[in-house]
Write an enzyme that holds these catalytic residues in place. Sequence first.
Site, short mmCIF file in Angstrom:
data_model
loop_
_atom_site.label_atom_id
_atom_site.label_comp_id
_atom_site.label_asym_id
_atom_site.label_seq_id
_atom_site.Cartn_x
_atom_site.Cartn_y
_atom_site.Cartn_z
N ASP A 193 -13.87 -1.80 2.85
CA ASP A 193 -12.96 -2.01 3.99
C ASP A 193 -13.70 -1.52 5.24
O ASP A 193 -14.35 -2.31 5.93
CB ASP A 193 -11.65 -1.24 3.71
CG ASP A 193 -10.68 -1.19 4.89
OD1 ASP A 193 -11.02 -1.68 5.97
OD2 ASP A 193 -9.56 -0.63 4.73
N ASN A 251 -10.21 5.43 1.46
CA ASN A 251 -10.49 5.65 2.89
C ASN A 251 -11.60 6.67 3.10
O ASN A 251 -11.46 7.60 3.89
CB ASN A 251 -9.23 6.06 3.65
CG ASN A 251 -8.24 4.93 3.80
OD1 ASN A 251 -7.18 4.96 3.18
ND2 ASN A 251 -8.57 3.93 4.59
N SER A 281 0.86 -1.18 0.00
CA SER A 281 0.00 0.00 0.00
C SER A 281 0.90 1.23 0.00
O SER A 281 1.72 1.40 0.90
CB SER A 281 -0.88 -0.04 1.26
OG SER A 281 -1.66 1.12 1.36
N LYS A 297 -9.95 -7.36 7.66
CA LYS A 297 -8.96 -7.01 8.69
C LYS A 297 -9.53 -7.52 10.00
O LYS A 297 -10.61 -7.10 10.41
CB LYS A 297 -8.79 -5.49 8.80
CG LYS A 297 -8.11 -4.83 7.62
CD LYS A 297 -8.07 -3.32 7.82
CE LYS A 297 -7.45 -2.61 6.64
NZ LYS A 297 -7.73 -1.16 6.66
N GLU A 341 -11.25 0.79 -3.48
CA GLU A 341 -11.54 0.43 -2.09
C GLU A 341 -12.15 1.62 -1.35
O GLU A 341 -11.60 2.72 -1.36
CB GLU A 341 -10.23 -0.02 -1.43
CG GLU A 341 -10.35 -0.45 0.02
CD GLU A 341 -8.99 -0.92 0.58
OE1 GLU A 341 -8.06 -1.18 -0.22
OE2 GLU A 341 -8.87 -1.01 1.81
N ASP A 381 -7.23 3.01 -2.96
CA ASP A 381 -7.96 3.02 -1.69
C ASP A 381 -8.20 4.47 -1.28
O ASP A 381 -7.26 5.24 -1.08
CB ASP A 381 -7.13 2.31 -0.62
CG ASP A 381 -7.86 2.19 0.72
OD1 ASP A 381 -9.02 2.64 0.82
OD2 ASP A 381 -7.25 1.65 1.67
N GLY A 383 -4.28 -4.52 5.94
CA GLY A 383 -3.24 -4.34 6.94
C GLY A 383 -3.47 -3.05 7.71
O GLY A 383 -4.17 -2.15 7.24
N LYS A 419 -1.06 -0.90 -4.40
CA LYS A 419 -2.28 -0.16 -4.05
C LYS A 419 -1.89 1.29 -3.79
O LYS A 419 -0.97 1.56 -3.00
CB LYS A 419 -2.90 -0.79 -2.81
CG LYS A 419 -3.87 0.07 -2.02
CD LYS A 419 -4.63 -0.76 -1.01
CE LYS A 419 -4.75 -0.08 0.34
NZ LYS A 419 -5.51 -0.89 1.32
N LEU A 420 -2.57 2.21 -4.47
CA LEU A 420 -2.31 3.63 -4.28
C LEU A 420 -3.38 4.24 -3.40
O LEU A 420 -4.58 4.05 -3.64
CB LEU A 420 -2.30 4.37 -5.63
CG LEU A 420 -1.33 3.89 -6.70
CD1 LEU A 420 -1.46 4.77 -7.95
CD2 LEU A 420 0.11 3.90 -6.19
N LYS A 421 -2.97 4.98 -2.40
CA LYS A 421 -3.93 5.75 -1.61
C LYS A 421 -4.34 6.97 -2.44
O LYS A 421 -3.48 7.63 -3.04
CB LYS A 421 -3.25 6.21 -0.31
CG LYS A 421 -2.99 5.06 0.65
CD LYS A 421 -4.29 4.52 1.22
CE LYS A 421 -4.05 3.57 2.37
NZ LYS A 421 -5.31 3.09 2.94
O1 SMG Z 1 -0.43 -2.56 6.78
O2 SMG Z 1 0.41 -2.22 4.82
C1 SMG Z 1 -0.35 -1.93 5.73
C2 SMG Z 1 -1.25 -0.73 5.55
C3 SMG Z 1 -2.28 -1.01 4.52
O3 SMG Z 1 -3.31 0.83 3.47
C4 SMG Z 1 -3.30 0.12 4.42
N1 SMG Z 1 -4.16 0.24 5.45
O4 SMG Z 1 -7.37 1.54 4.72
O5 SMG Z 1 -6.46 -0.25 4.08
C5 SMG Z 1 -6.40 0.79 4.71
C6 SMG Z 1 -5.18 1.25 5.48
C7 SMG Z 1 -5.53 1.55 6.89
C8 SMG Z 1 -4.39 1.89 7.77
S1 SMG Z 1 -3.65 3.36 7.37
C9 SMG Z 1 -2.67 3.79 8.69
MG MG Z 2 -8.47 0.45 3.19
#
Ligand code: SMG
Ligand code: MG
Length: 368
Positions: A239, A191, A135, A263, A214, A189, A291, A161-163
């Site tokens: 998620d 969020n 990520s 998760k 996501e 993703d 994660g 995966k790109l935020k």
């Molecule tokens: O554990 O590699 C990891 C982080 C993966 O992007 C990740 N997690 O929304 O999926 C999600 C985020 C939530 C945690 S961000 C601090």
């Molecule tokens: Mg997520």
Amino acid sequence: MKLEAVELRRLDVPLVRPFRTSFGVQTHRDVLLVRVLTDEGEGWSECVALADPVYSSEYVAGAQAVLTGHLLPRLFAAADLTGRSVAPALAGVIGHRMAKAAVETAVLDAELRSYGISLARYLGAERSHVECGVSVGIASSVDALLAEVQSYVDQGYRRIKLKIQPGWDVEPVRAVREAFGPDLPLQVDANTAYDAATMPRLHALEEFGLLLIEQPFVEEDLHQHAVLSRQMRTPVCLDESIVSAAVAADAINRGACSIVNVKAGRVGGYLESVRIHDVCAALGVPVWCGGMLETGLGRAANLALAALPNFRLVGDTSASDRYFAEDLTEPFVLVDGRLPVPTGPGVGVDLRRDVVTAMTQSTETVRP
Ligand code: SMG
Ligand code: MG
């Protein structure tokens, strides 16, 4: 088992680089370790709550408070404690799934260590290795993003995966596609950063052949996700919205998603995670393991889960060096884009006590 005491240990673990998402920047992991002491031996786990309530309503100090004030007293009162009896014993407390997951996992670890069987085997894992994705946070520039993605591709990660957030979406995704070509497995993703007004930006991602989008909208809004799912060919994955197997089934039946990120912390533990895995399998929906920037302790348990058969998409279980210069366990090292599923008793890894001690900020011991 009989629960005799619980140690709650807060650690400050620096990340190798800041991780920016649509809800903020993480530079350190404020880790809460849970150690249960029972008449059959001890067990360990890691709570995935973040320092602040920005990913979900839970946060580390809140998790610690609900554990000491509400969850642990119920478990001390339980006569015949097992991993499976934790959730029923805690059902009177609403929510606080990350705190519940942490204590359930520690109890499971103690129980499985006493039998000498691994969490992977107990959960029904069928793979010895798990393919790993990574990520990638919101970067300071497109060039910086391309350099970071390049380094992960070079390390062998099998999916990127790109935020994203409104304004950091079409341009970085286009740049990554152009630089790495159509065959790079790529997903995004958000969020929860989008709404009806910014939805056209998601439609503009359609041309990039993403594996999935996501959690674009707020967690409560299954309807908006269902609307987007109908409008786009790119699959919508949830998620934050998926907090239980019942919600997973509901979201799928409403057409709000066709893929689920699992998760364990978000859903109250590994046992509920297996129920989500099963209900999704029954409905023909693939899942993947998310994660929460876990240390090696949480990562070990995630790998056990990700080895179940309906984990058909590459997850966010990256190697230790993606997160930490020094992990709390022996580091997980990527080999050919995969990590091994631990086979030892319980979660299958041991803490490096010297590292844990050096990073500890506080320790609280709770007794009946
Ligand atoms: O554990 O590699 C990891 C982080 C993966 O992007 C990740 N997690 O929304 O999926 C999600 C985020 C939530 C945690 S961000 C601090
Ligand atoms: Mg997520």
